[in-house]
Design an enzyme around this catalytic site. Sequence first.
Site, PDB file in Angstrom:
ATOM      1  N   ARG A 237       0.865  -1.184   0.000  1.00 32.60           N
ATOM      2  CA  ARG A 237       0.000   0.000   0.000  1.00 32.60           C
ATOM      3  C   ARG A 237       0.895   1.225   0.000  1.00 32.60           C
ATOM      4  O   ARG A 237       1.948   1.247   0.680  1.00 32.60           O
ATOM      5  CB  ARG A 237      -0.893   0.028   1.250  1.00 32.60           C
ATOM      6  CG  ARG A 237      -2.062  -0.937   1.242  1.00 32.60           C
ATOM      7  CD  ARG A 237      -3.111  -0.560   0.191  1.00 32.60           C
ATOM      8  NE  ARG A 237      -4.262  -1.444   0.224  1.00 32.60           N
ATOM      9  CZ  ARG A 237      -4.418  -2.529  -0.544  1.00 32.60           C
ATOM     10  NH1 ARG A 237      -3.482  -2.864  -1.413  1.00 32.60           N
ATOM     11  NH2 ARG A 237      -5.518  -3.257  -0.472  1.00 32.60           N
ATOM     12  N   GLU A 266      -4.373   7.498  -4.771  1.00 36.98           N
ATOM     13  CA  GLU A 266      -4.673   6.825  -6.042  1.00 36.98           C
ATOM     14  C   GLU A 266      -6.009   7.338  -6.569  1.00 36.98           C
ATOM     15  O   GLU A 266      -6.918   7.569  -5.760  1.00 36.98           O
ATOM     16  CB  GLU A 266      -4.725   5.310  -5.815  1.00 36.98           C
ATOM     17  CG  GLU A 266      -3.359   4.766  -5.408  1.00 36.98           C
ATOM     18  CD  GLU A 266      -3.347   3.275  -5.097  1.00 36.98           C
ATOM     19  OE1 GLU A 266      -4.367   2.593  -5.319  1.00 36.98           O
ATOM     20  OE2 GLU A 266      -2.315   2.793  -4.624  1.00 36.98           O
ATOM     21  N   HIS A 285      -1.960   0.188  -9.674  1.00 37.06           N
ATOM     22  CA  HIS A 285      -2.525  -0.744  -8.683  1.00 37.06           C
ATOM     23  C   HIS A 285      -3.159  -1.956  -9.392  1.00 37.06           C
ATOM     24  O   HIS A 285      -4.357  -2.217  -9.258  1.00 37.06           O
ATOM     25  CB  HIS A 285      -3.548  -0.024  -7.789  1.00 37.06           C
ATOM     26  CG  HIS A 285      -3.806  -0.757  -6.504  1.00 37.06           C
ATOM     27  ND1 HIS A 285      -4.071  -0.125  -5.309  1.00 37.06           N
ATOM     28  CD2 HIS A 285      -3.846  -2.091  -6.209  1.00 37.06           C
ATOM     29  CE1 HIS A 285      -4.257  -1.015  -4.356  1.00 37.06           C
ATOM     30  NE2 HIS A 285      -4.127  -2.225  -4.889  1.00 37.06           N
TER      31      HIS A 285
HETATM   32  N1  LIG Z   1      -0.806  -4.230  -5.220  1.00 35.96           N
HETATM   33  C1  LIG Z   1      -1.900  -4.968  -5.164  1.00 35.96           C
HETATM   34  O1  LIG Z   1      -2.721  -4.973  -6.075  1.00 35.96           O
HETATM   35  C2  LIG Z   1      -2.128  -5.850  -4.002  1.00 35.96           C
HETATM   36  C3  LIG Z   1      -1.697  -5.481  -2.759  1.00 35.96           C
HETATM   37  N2  LIG Z   1      -1.887  -6.304  -1.697  1.00 35.96           N
HETATM   38  C4  LIG Z   1      -1.388  -5.879  -0.387  1.00 35.96           C
HETATM   39  O2  LIG Z   1      -0.539  -6.895   0.124  1.00 35.96           O
HETATM   40  C5  LIG Z   1      -0.816  -7.069   1.500  1.00 35.96           C
HETATM   41  C6  LIG Z   1      -0.344  -8.426   1.972  1.00 35.96           C
HETATM   42  O3  LIG Z   1      -1.178  -9.456   1.503  1.00 35.96           O
HETATM   43  P1  LIG Z   1      -0.970 -10.970   2.013  1.00 35.96           P
HETATM   44  O4  LIG Z   1       0.425 -11.420   1.758  1.00 35.96           O
HETATM   45  O5  LIG Z   1      -2.077 -11.773   1.465  1.00 35.96           O
HETATM   46  O6  LIG Z   1      -1.157 -10.766   3.573  1.00 35.96           O
HETATM   47  P2  LIG Z   1      -0.590 -11.649   4.773  1.00 35.96           P
HETATM   48  O7  LIG Z   1      -1.376 -11.274   5.959  1.00 35.96           O
HETATM   49  O8  LIG Z   1      -0.544 -13.081   4.372  1.00 35.96           O
HETATM   50  O9  LIG Z   1       0.924 -11.145   4.929  1.00 35.96           O
HETATM   51  C7  LIG Z   1       1.294  -9.947   5.517  1.00 35.96           C
HETATM   52  C8  LIG Z   1       2.568 -10.186   6.315  1.00 35.96           C
HETATM   53  O10 LIG Z   1       3.033  -8.929   6.803  1.00 35.96           O
HETATM   54  C9  LIG Z   1       3.477  -9.107   8.148  1.00 35.96           C
HETATM   55  N3  LIG Z   1       3.389  -7.836   8.867  1.00 35.96           N
HETATM   56  C10 LIG Z   1       2.290  -7.134   9.187  1.00 35.96           C
HETATM   57  N4  LIG Z   1       2.635  -6.029   9.874  1.00 35.96           N
HETATM   58  C11 LIG Z   1       3.973  -6.035   9.983  1.00 35.96           C
HETATM   59  C12 LIG Z   1       4.921  -5.176  10.594  1.00 35.96           C
HETATM   60  N5  LIG Z   1       4.542  -4.062  11.225  1.00 35.96           N
HETATM   61  N6  LIG Z   1       6.220  -5.500  10.510  1.00 35.96           N
HETATM   62  C13 LIG Z   1       6.620  -6.617   9.899  1.00 35.96           C
HETATM   63  N7  LIG Z   1       5.765  -7.476   9.291  1.00 35.96           N
HETATM   64  C14 LIG Z   1       4.466  -7.189   9.345  1.00 35.96           C
HETATM   65  C15 LIG Z   1       2.519 -10.151   8.730  1.00 35.96           C
HETATM   66  O11 LIG Z   1       3.085 -10.778   9.849  1.00 35.96           O
HETATM   67  C16 LIG Z   1       2.354 -11.088   7.551  1.00 35.96           C
HETATM   68  O12 LIG Z   1       3.333 -12.087   7.567  1.00 35.96           O
HETATM   69  C17 LIG Z   1      -2.321  -6.804   1.595  1.00 35.96           C
HETATM   70  O13 LIG Z   1      -2.712  -6.437   2.894  1.00 35.96           O
HETATM   71  C18 LIG Z   1      -2.522  -5.692   0.601  1.00 35.96           C
HETATM   72  O14 LIG Z   1      -2.386  -4.438   1.227  1.00 35.96           O
HETATM   73  C19 LIG Z   1      -2.512  -7.500  -1.837  1.00 35.96           C
HETATM   74  C20 LIG Z   1      -2.976  -7.905  -3.051  1.00 35.96           C
HETATM   75  C21 LIG Z   1      -2.844  -7.106  -4.229  1.00 35.96           C
HETATM   76  O1  LIG Z   2      -6.559  -7.227  -2.796  1.00 38.11           O
HETATM   77  C1  LIG Z   2      -5.971  -6.159  -2.536  1.00 38.11           C
HETATM   78  O2  LIG Z   2      -5.695  -5.813  -1.372  1.00 38.11           O
HETATM   79  C2  LIG Z   2      -5.620  -5.257  -3.628  1.00 38.11           C
HETATM   80  O3  LIG Z   2      -4.893  -4.333  -3.438  1.00 38.11           O
HETATM   81  C3  LIG Z   2      -6.151  -5.471  -4.983  1.00 38.11           C
HETATM   82  O4  LIG Z   2      -6.162  -6.746  -5.378  1.00 38.11           O
END
Ligand SMILES: NC(=O)C1=CN([C@@H]2O[C@H](COP(=O)(O)OP(=O)(O)OC[C@H]3O[C@@H](n4cnc5c(N)ncnc54)[C@H](O)[C@@H]3O)[C@@H](O)[C@H]2O)C=CC1
Ligand SMILES: O=C(O)C(=O)CO
Length: 325
Positions: A237, A266, A285
């Site tokens: 993000r 955005e 994004h």
């Molecule tokens: N660019 C895009 O289109 C997309 C962006 N995302 C972003 O990616 C993020 C992660 O997605 P997932 O891997 O599925 O989530 P997840 O929950 O599986 O992984 C997040 C990881 O970050 C770690 N974490 C959280 N806060 C932390 C901190 N302060 N310091 C160190 N580590 C920390 C957690 O322990 C966890 O291992 C989503 O929340 C979303 O914001 C997700 C999908 C698409």
């Molecule tokens: O799933 C999310 O969090 C995204 O940013 C878009 O897929």
Amino acid sequence: MKKKVVLYKKLSPLLMARLHEQTDVTLIDNLDADGLAQLREALPRAHGLLGASLKLDAGLLDLAPNLRAIASVSVGVDNYDIDYLTERRILLSNTPDVLTETTADTGFALILATARRVVELANMVRAGQWNRNIGPVHFGSDVHGKTLGIIGMGRIGEALAQRGHFGFGMPVIYHSHSPKPAVEQRFNAQYRSLPELLQQADFVCLTLPLTVETEGLIGAEQFALMRPETIFINISRGKVVDETALIEALRSGQIRAAGLDVFEREPLNPDSPLLQLNNVVATPHIGSATHETREAMATCAVDNLLAALAGERPKNLVNTRAWKG
Ligand SMILES: NC(=O)C1=CN([C@@H]2O[C@H](COP(=O)(O)OP(=O)(O)OC[C@H]3O[C@@H](n4cnc5c(N)ncnc54)[C@H](O)[C@@H]3O)[C@@H](O)[C@H]2O)C=CC1
Ligand SMILES: O=C(O)C(=O)CO
């Protein structure tokens, strides 16, 4: 009587048919001023909401006294006030897993595009500026064998580590809430403190969620720890990064390049200084934006919404404390 559902995201005909069969659907096509007015009008009758990319604050939710469920078509849930939803026992669900591999692919696309200067050099060819003298001024840097640094070793972080380790022979270092022995074993990865990772990684990749803890996590102090060879990748993000500090780090040569899929605001303003810099690859994004994955996310969200409205626990319930069975 059918439950009333408000969609603020268009779904495929198949999913629309499924929802129409079981619920009374209001579709808001576009979240422009007219769309927002329509949303405000529909909220008082809504039992369920489905969509993405809208900050659903208390001002909007207070218009919806009958609301029982929100199905977010995203894994990130930073657009929601989870405590408030829990207090009102509104079930919030998201779409994890189905987008993990695709988002990691996007991360790797940005790694390759920045390191090998794909966009900049492809634009040069289009502009008719390819003369015979391709030389060091056009060279990029290797990806294979370089150190991949992952901040936030969750689902997407692991999928990125897998690509780096098995596909590109990259040593993997990571920082997360706590060390993950299984990940270390699978990818020969090593845990680092945040400052250590910033100093040692050739690619610093953000794959963590936006929370009160992570907002502004990477600022001037953190960029100062990186090296002139460092390439910075953000697929999490925008608000995890202080964008002014990032621009300064890119301009001053503190870091080599940045691959960015997400931004503080955005859509990114076309006048953003980021877009004046050749060493930035910016995408709108699109981490999860493939036909297959967006359909899988929408299906997952519809499943979650219909389950919640039927009084069942949605598979991907986020605010588990709101569930009383
Ligand atoms: N660019 C895009 O289109 C997309 C962006 N995302 C972003 O990616 C993020 C992660 O997605 P997932 O891997 O599925 O989530 P997840 O929950 O599986 O992984 C997040 C990881 O970050 C770690 N974490 C959280 N806060 C932390 C901190 N302060 N310091 C160190 N580590 C920390 C957690 O322990 C966890 O291992 C989503 O929340 C979303 O914001 C997700 C999908 C698409
Ligand atoms: O799933 C999310 O969090 C995204 O940013 C878009 O897929």
